[in-house]
Design an enzyme around this catalytic site. Structure first.
Site, PDB file in Angstrom:
ATOM      1  N   ILE A   3       0.782  -1.306   0.206  1.00 32.38           N
ATOM      2  CA  ILE A   3      -0.125   0.028   0.009  1.00 32.38           C
ATOM      3  C   ILE A   3       0.869   1.455  -0.054  1.00 32.38           C
ATOM      4  O   ILE A   3       0.475   2.303  -0.685  1.00 32.38           O
ATOM      5  CB  ILE A   3      -1.111  -0.008   1.293  1.00 32.38           C
ATOM      6  CG1 ILE A   3      -1.978  -1.128   1.042  1.00 32.38           C
ATOM      7  CG2 ILE A   3      -1.681   1.322   1.142  1.00 32.38           C
ATOM      8  CD1 ILE A   3      -2.744  -1.469   2.359  1.00 32.38           C
ATOM      9  N   ALA A  51       4.254  -1.849   9.697  1.00 31.78           N
ATOM     10  CA  ALA A  51       3.354  -2.970  10.627  1.00 31.78           C
ATOM     11  C   ALA A  51       3.817  -4.356  10.275  1.00 31.78           C
ATOM     12  O   ALA A  51       4.395  -4.733   9.276  1.00 31.78           O
ATOM     13  CB  ALA A  51       1.740  -2.667  10.496  1.00 31.78           C
ATOM     14  N   TYR A  59      -2.987  -9.477  16.375  1.00 32.70           N
ATOM     15  CA  TYR A  59      -2.671  -8.724  15.242  1.00 32.70           C
ATOM     16  C   TYR A  59      -3.850  -7.396  15.597  1.00 32.70           C
ATOM     17  O   TYR A  59      -3.662  -6.184  15.577  1.00 32.70           O
ATOM     18  CB  TYR A  59      -2.636  -9.048  13.730  1.00 32.70           C
ATOM     19  CG  TYR A  59      -2.779  -7.988  12.799  1.00 32.70           C
ATOM     20  CD1 TYR A  59      -1.728  -7.237  12.516  1.00 32.70           C
ATOM     21  CD2 TYR A  59      -4.008  -8.027  12.201  1.00 32.70           C
ATOM     22  CE1 TYR A  59      -2.052  -6.385  11.377  1.00 32.70           C
ATOM     23  CE2 TYR A  59      -4.317  -7.125  11.076  1.00 32.70           C
ATOM     24  CZ  TYR A  59      -3.273  -6.371  10.610  1.00 32.70           C
ATOM     25  OH  TYR A  59      -3.381  -5.514   9.673  1.00 32.70           O
ATOM     26  N   ASN A 114     -10.049  -6.205   2.726  1.00 29.62           N
ATOM     27  CA  ASN A 114      -8.944  -6.760   2.084  1.00 29.62           C
ATOM     28  C   ASN A 114      -8.509  -6.016   0.977  1.00 29.62           C
ATOM     29  O   ASN A 114      -9.562  -6.004  -0.141  1.00 29.62           O
ATOM     30  CB  ASN A 114      -9.547  -8.031   1.803  1.00 29.62           C
ATOM     31  CG  ASN A 114      -9.668  -9.082   3.001  1.00 29.62           C
ATOM     32  OD1 ASN A 114     -10.367  -8.993   4.066  1.00 29.62           O
ATOM     33  ND2 ASN A 114      -8.995 -10.051   3.176  1.00 29.62           N
ATOM     34  N   ARG A 172     -16.108 -11.935   2.256  1.00 31.32           N
ATOM     35  CA  ARG A 172     -15.096 -10.732   2.395  1.00 31.32           C
ATOM     36  C   ARG A 172     -15.324  -9.555   1.584  1.00 31.32           C
ATOM     37  O   ARG A 172     -16.118  -9.472   0.421  1.00 31.32           O
ATOM     38  CB  ARG A 172     -13.581 -11.121   2.122  1.00 31.32           C
ATOM     39  CG  ARG A 172     -12.918 -12.296   2.899  1.00 31.32           C
ATOM     40  CD  ARG A 172     -12.503 -11.801   4.333  1.00 31.32           C
ATOM     41  NE  ARG A 172     -12.119 -13.100   5.279  1.00 31.32           N
ATOM     42  CZ  ARG A 172     -12.765 -13.736   6.086  1.00 31.32           C
ATOM     43  NH1 ARG A 172     -13.933 -13.690   5.975  1.00 31.32           N
ATOM     44  NH2 ARG A 172     -11.969 -14.627   6.515  1.00 31.32           N
ATOM     45  N   ASP A 218     -10.259 -17.224  12.236  1.00 29.19           N
ATOM     46  CA  ASP A 218     -11.031 -16.877  11.165  1.00 29.19           C
ATOM     47  C   ASP A 218     -12.350 -16.156  11.205  1.00 29.19           C
ATOM     48  O   ASP A 218     -13.074 -16.656  12.371  1.00 29.19           O
ATOM     49  CB  ASP A 218     -11.250 -18.155  10.138  1.00 29.19           C
ATOM     50  CG  ASP A 218     -11.652 -17.531   8.564  1.00 29.19           C
ATOM     51  OD1 ASP A 218     -10.545 -17.131   8.057  1.00 29.19           O
ATOM     52  OD2 ASP A 218     -12.585 -17.758   8.034  1.00 29.19           O
TER      53      ASP A 218
HETATM   54  N1  LIG Z   1      -3.233  -5.126   2.479  1.00 32.24           N
HETATM   55  C1  LIG Z   1      -4.382  -5.200   3.278  1.00 32.24           C
HETATM   56  O1  LIG Z   1      -5.377  -5.917   3.117  1.00 32.24           O
HETATM   57  C2  LIG Z   1      -4.367  -4.491   4.854  1.00 32.24           C
HETATM   58  C3  LIG Z   1      -5.788  -4.579   5.446  1.00 32.24           C
HETATM   59  C4  LIG Z   1      -5.898  -3.995   6.501  1.00 32.24           C
HETATM   60  C5  LIG Z   1      -4.733  -3.054   7.097  1.00 32.24           C
HETATM   61  N2  LIG Z   1      -3.322  -3.048   6.319  1.00 32.24           N
HETATM   62  C6  LIG Z   1      -2.298  -2.262   6.887  1.00 32.24           C
HETATM   63  O2  LIG Z   1      -1.962  -1.609   5.772  1.00 32.24           O
HETATM   64  C7  LIG Z   1      -0.494  -1.451   6.268  1.00 32.24           C
HETATM   65  C8  LIG Z   1       0.078  -1.546   4.926  1.00 32.24           C
HETATM   66  O3  LIG Z   1       0.208  -3.203   4.809  1.00 32.24           O
HETATM   67  P1  LIG Z   1       0.519  -3.563   3.377  1.00 32.24           P
HETATM   68  O4  LIG Z   1      -0.659  -4.612   3.034  1.00 32.24           O
HETATM   69  O5  LIG Z   1       1.047  -2.855   2.547  1.00 32.24           O
HETATM   70  O6  LIG Z   1       1.648  -4.791   4.143  1.00 32.24           O
HETATM   71  P2  LIG Z   1       3.153  -5.018   3.122  1.00 32.24           P
HETATM   72  O7  LIG Z   1       3.933  -5.996   3.957  1.00 32.24           O
HETATM   73  O8  LIG Z   1       3.203  -4.811   1.869  1.00 32.24           O
HETATM   74  O9  LIG Z   1       3.996  -3.460   3.948  1.00 32.24           O
HETATM   75  C9  LIG Z   1       4.380  -3.236   4.934  1.00 32.24           C
HETATM   76  C10 LIG Z   1       5.952  -2.903   5.054  1.00 32.24           C
HETATM   77  O10 LIG Z   1       6.159  -2.274   6.708  1.00 32.24           O
HETATM   78  C11 LIG Z   1       7.510  -2.548   6.693  1.00 32.24           C
HETATM   79  N3  LIG Z   1       7.749  -2.695   8.076  1.00 32.24           N
HETATM   80  C12 LIG Z   1       7.353  -3.712   8.947  1.00 32.24           C
HETATM   81  N4  LIG Z   1       7.917  -3.615  10.122  1.00 32.24           N
HETATM   82  C13 LIG Z   1       8.517  -2.416  10.048  1.00 32.24           C
HETATM   83  C14 LIG Z   1       9.205  -1.728  11.107  1.00 32.24           C
HETATM   84  N5  LIG Z   1       9.306  -2.262  12.288  1.00 32.24           N
HETATM   85  N6  LIG Z   1       9.811  -0.402  10.788  1.00 32.24           N
HETATM   86  C15 LIG Z   1       9.622   0.084   9.507  1.00 32.24           C
HETATM   87  N7  LIG Z   1       8.964  -0.627   8.561  1.00 32.24           N
HETATM   88  C16 LIG Z   1       8.467  -1.946   8.837  1.00 32.24           C
HETATM   89  C17 LIG Z   1       7.677  -3.764   5.783  1.00 32.24           C
HETATM   90  O11 LIG Z   1       8.826  -3.951   5.435  1.00 32.24           O
HETATM   91  C18 LIG Z   1       6.737  -3.684   4.486  1.00 32.24           C
HETATM   92  O12 LIG Z   1       7.701  -2.941   3.475  1.00 32.24           O
HETATM   93  C19 LIG Z   1      -0.177  -2.086   7.602  1.00 32.24           C
HETATM   94  O13 LIG Z   1      -0.174  -1.241   8.645  1.00 32.24           O
HETATM   95  C20 LIG Z   1      -1.541  -3.224   7.578  1.00 32.24           C
HETATM   96  O14 LIG Z   1      -1.837  -3.483   8.841  1.00 32.24           O
HETATM   97  C21 LIG Z   1      -3.336  -3.837   5.207  1.00 32.24           C
END
Ligand SMILES: NC(=O)c1ccc[n+]([C@@H]2O[C@H](COP(=O)([O-])OP(=O)(O)OC[C@H]3O[C@@H](n4cnc5c(N)ncnc54)[C@H](O)[C@@H]3O)[C@@H](O)[C@H]2O)c1
Length: 334
Positions: free
Chosen positions: A22, A89, A156, A185, A224, A289
């Protein structure tokens, strides 16, 4: 939104987790709009960081390899920013159960570090936080809205909820605006495809493209709310610019409840090949789940005018098209 986007020109922006799915898509959009973007990412595995995600903008962004658990380094790079998109995260739900301390460390302590940094800062940056549907748990009514109770079914979800509350609390006390977008999602280009711990729709596209069977837990009738990345990026931009969204929580989703098995069929259809098999839920998955999920985006639409534009069939096609000539770079990070 075109006029609104002009407000990004020259703005100083930090994206934590900006090398991931994202965050990198958001970086592409912000660079296009003329913002000055710093990406702060620890490049931790098994998360979605990938240099391939920055193709085309590598020279237009500052990349800092830094961990949100490193308060001093975070402070240095958060200083002077107008907007901070906090996306870094630990994102795996099963990982959070296997390693709860890691999840708390990154998702809670990392976010508290950001809170403390902002509380000390002279300039009040706005924070837009990536929250999660996982903060809700099993819904007691549908569609879920912002008043729905929060009873997460995994570590989480608890820590994402705590982080949201830390930010809102600190923002209130220390006078910086916060917006939390609770994402459903999300799928689309630049999502990791190395494993199926999270980002399941993209994982299934990889399975179909590489000739591996797609495994569906149970009958596939769980539901979902799948939302395409460009719509999510647009929501982040609007949240960052809007003054009517400040200090609020919003759900960001398609508003459409889709059966898991129908999503799988759409993936196979878009790839043009693939096969799925039903297998029993692994116990570690079954206990966390959620049977059904769909959220309403009415509150965010009311605040910012946002609504999703890309439906599931089109979004899956765009995603497959993206990976056709880039699959190798997502099977193994480059
Ligand atoms: N993708 C989804 O469906 C979804 C849904 C709900 C929430 N989110 C939230 O969106 C955000 C981004 O998720 P995403 O899908 O892009 O995941 P992703 O794994 O593609 O990206 C997460 C990034 O965070 C970095 N990261 C992890 N721990 C770190 C730390 N301690 N310090 C600095 N960087 C760190 C990772 O290296 C990675 O590049 C997250 O906060 C996630 O909880 C995503």
């Amino acid at each position: 939104m075109e006029n609104e986007s002009a407000k990004l020109n020259g703005r100083q922006i930090l994206i934590t987790g900006g090398m991931g799915f994202i965050g990198s898509n958001l970086a592409h959009r912000l660079v296009r709009e003329g913002a000055r973007v710093t990406i702060y990412d620890a490049c931790l595995d098994p998360y979605g960081w990938n240099w391939a995600n920055l193709d085309g903008i590598r020279d237009d962004v500052q990349v800092v390899i830094g961990d949100v658990r490193d308060e001093e380094k975070l402070e240095h790079h958060a200083r002077g920013k107008d907007i901070i998109f906090h996306l870094a995260a630990q994102v795996g739900r099963e990982i959070s159960m296997a390693s709860p301390e890691l999840d708390a460390d990154i998702n809670c302590i990392g976010t508290l570090n950001l809170c403390k940094v902002l509380a000390r800062g002279e300039r009040r940056a706005k924070v837009v936080y990536a929250g999660s549907r996982g903060q809700i748990g099993e819904p007691v009514y549908l569609p879920v809205d912002e008043a729905h109770p929060t009873e997460p079914t995994d570590v989480y979800g608890i820590n994402k909820l705590a982080a949201e509350k830390y930010l809102l609390l600190y923002g209130h006390i220390f006078n910086f605006p916060v917006v939390s977008l609770r994402l459903n999602n999300v799928y689309g280009p630049r999502c990791q495809m190395e494993h199926g711990f999270y980002g399941i729709l993209n994982w299934f596209i990889q399975n179909a493209m590489t000739g591996r069977d797609i495994t569906v837990y149970g009958d596939g009738m769980q539901t979902r709310d799948y939302i395409y990345i460009d719509d999510v990026v647009d929501a982040f931009v609007r949240a960052g610019l809007s003054s009517t969204a400040n200090d609020e929580i919003f759900f960001i989703g398609s508003g459409v409840e889709s059966h898991f098995i129908d999503m799988v069929r759409q993936v196979i259809d878009a790839v043009g090949r693939g096969n799925y098999v039903h297998i029993p839920f692994p116990p570690q998955r079954e206990c966390i789940d959620i049977r059904r999920f769909v959220a309403t985006f009415a509150k965010f639409k009311g605040a910012t005018g946002w609504q999703p534009k890309i439906d599931l069939a089109a979004g899956v096609r765009y995603t497959v098209d993206y990976y056709r000539d880039k699959l190798d770079r997502y099977l193994k990070k480059s």
